[in-house]
Design an enzyme around this catalytic site. Sequence first.
Site, PDB file in Angstrom:
ATOM      1  CG  ASP A 131      78.404  77.303  11.191  1.00  0.00           C
ATOM      2  OD1 ASP A 131      79.348  77.125  10.405  1.00  0.00           O
ATOM      3  OD2 ASP A 131      78.088  78.417  11.639  1.00  0.00           O
ATOM      4  N   GLY A 143      86.386  86.899  25.618  1.00  0.00           N
ATOM      5  CA  GLY A 143      86.134  86.576  24.215  1.00  0.00           C
ATOM      6  C   GLY A 143      84.989  87.376  23.653  1.00  0.00           C
ATOM      7  CB  SER A 144      84.063  89.463  21.417  1.00  0.00           C
ATOM      8  OG  SER A 144      85.097  89.538  20.477  1.00  0.00           O
ATOM      9  N   GLY A 145      82.188  87.408  20.015  1.00  0.00           N
ATOM     10  CA  GLY A 145      81.745  86.781  18.782  1.00  0.00           C
ATOM     11  C   GLY A 145      80.734  87.695  18.130  1.00  0.00           C
ATOM     12  CB  ALA A 146      78.440  87.188  15.310  1.00  0.00           C
ATOM     13  CD  GLN A 147      74.470  84.604  19.518  1.00  0.00           C
ATOM     14  OE1 GLN A 147      73.267  84.661  19.634  1.00  0.00           O
ATOM     15  NE2 GLN A 147      75.182  83.636  20.036  1.00  0.00           N
ATOM     16  N   GLY A 148      77.959  88.650  20.934  1.00  0.00           N
ATOM     17  CA  GLY A 148      78.184  89.396  22.163  1.00  0.00           C
ATOM     18  C   GLY A 148      79.576  89.244  22.724  1.00  0.00           C
ATOM     19  CE  LYS A 177      76.810  84.481  23.254  1.00  0.00           C
ATOM     20  NZ  LYS A 177      77.027  83.274  22.444  1.00  0.00           N
TER      21      LYS A 177
END
Length: 456
Positions: free
Chosen positions: A163, A45-50, A67
Amino acid sequence: MPLLSPRPNHKMSASTQKSAHFYTVEVGDARFTILKRYQNLKPIGSGAQGIVCAAYDSVTQQNVAIKKLSRPFQNVTHAKRAYREFKLMKLVNHKNIIGLLNAFTPQKTLEDFLDLYIVMELMDANLCQVINMDLDHERMSYLLYQMLCGIKHLHLAGIIHRDLKPSNIVVRSDCTLKILDFGLARSAGTSFMMTPYVVTRYYRAPEVILGMGYKENVDIWSVGCIMGEMIRGGVLFPGTDHIDQWNKIIEQLGTPSVEFMRRLQPTVRSYVENRPRYAGYSFERLFPDVLFPAESSDANRLRASQARDLLSKMLVIDPQQRINVNDALMHPYINVWFDESEVNAPPPGAWDQSVDDREHTVEQWKELIYQEVIDYERTHNTLGPGGRGAAGGGGANSSGSSAAAGNASGVVGGKEGSTGGSSTTGSAQDDDSMQYSSNSASSATASAAASGASRR
Ligand SMILES: Nc1ncnc2c1ncn2[C@@H]1O[C@H](COP(=O)(O)OP(=O)(O)O)[C@@H](O)[C@H]1O
Ligand SMILES: [Mg+2]
C-alpha cells in the site's frame, strides 16, 4: 493531628512524578500533552491515524516530528495498525525508512490510557507535494532508488508493504527520502466487490485490487505508479473504487492474458473476463517524449528512454511478468546511485508475521498497545538525560505496568494465527485517508527538495 493529612502514597508520587514532565498545548484543532523537552509545536500533517507536528527537542537539540495517535484502540482496524506500526518502527533501522526517536503516553495507568505519541525524524514534505514538480532525471531517479532501497529492506524483514503511496513517503530538501508506514498487514484483505470507506487506492497493484496472492514485486507496481505520476503530472489510475480502478488500468495497459485470468477467484474472474477487451497503448503513447525533461543533451535523451523502459517493466499487470526489486535496482535508470551499504544494509530482525493475523477485542488491543509503550518508556531514556523512563521510575506505577504485561501476554497467548497464507480475501478494512498536509511551510521546503538532489 490533622484529620485529612495525606499519607505518603507510592502511587500518587509516581503519577505526580510522571505529570511533572508533561505540558499541554493546543495545535490547530488538536491538543498535545507531551514531554516538556519538546517545544515549539507546529502542525505539519494529518492522516487517518492522527495529527503530526514538527517540534524542537531541547534535549537532543534537533527538530523532530511528533505524531499523536488518539485512542489508537478505538476500533480493531485502528488498533492493529497502530500496534503493528509501532512494533515495526522499533524493529526496522534503515536510512530510507522513518526512524523512531521516542514514544510515550501522558497517561499513567492502563485504565486511563488514551493517547500514544510517536517521535520521529522530521522530514520536510511528503511526496504528494513533490510529485507534480518538474523533477529532472537526477532527482527522479534518486527518489526512486531510495524508495527501492527502503522497500528491499522491508522485504528482507518479511514485510511486504502492498500500500505504498505518496502521502506515506516523506522527503527532505536535500532530496533524501524515507518511507513512513508499513502498509497492509498480511491478513488485511481488500475484497474486490467491496468498497469500504475512503482510502487512496490509486497505487495498489492488480493482485491487491483483485484479491489474488502476491509476492514482493507487488510493491514495484506502486513505485511504477508513483514514477508515472512524476512524469505525467497526474495520477495514472484514479479509480473511485476497485472496479473503476481496474477499468482505468486495463484501458491504458490492455486486458491481461487468459493465463492471468485463470489465477483469479471465480467471482472476480467472471467479472474481469466480462469487461470489454482493451488493446492498451504503447509506453511511447502513454508517456510521450514531451512529458520528459527537456532533451538538451544526448545524456538526457538516453535517460528518458531508460525511464520509459523501466516504467514499461514496472507497470505490468501480471506480477509474473513484472520486474522484481533487485532487477529494478540494477536497471540503468536506477543503478547510477547503487551503493552496497544502502541496497544491502544489514537486514532487520525478522518480523513476527503472527502479529498480522491476530484478532483481539478493543480492550485487549488497548492493553497490548499500552504495554508496548510502557515497555518502550522503561527501556529508553524517554525524558532525556537526568530523567528516568517516564513510567519506569515509580514503584507503584511500574508494578501497575507489569500487571498489564501479564495480562497482555495472556491475550497474545490466547488467540492468534487464525488466518494463514498470503491470499488477500478478508473483509478487514484497510485504513488510510486521502488527506494531504496543507502546511505551507512544507510546500516551501518541497520546492527546495525539487531543486537540490545532488549528493555526490
Ligand atoms: N516524520 C515526518 N516528517 C515530516 N512530515 C511527516 C512526518 N510524519 C508524518 N508527516 C506528515 O503527516 C502526514 C500524516 O502522517 P502519517 O504518518 O501518514 O499519518 P497516518 O498514519 O494517519 O496516515 C504525512 O502525509 C506527512 O505529510
Ligand atoms: Mg499516512
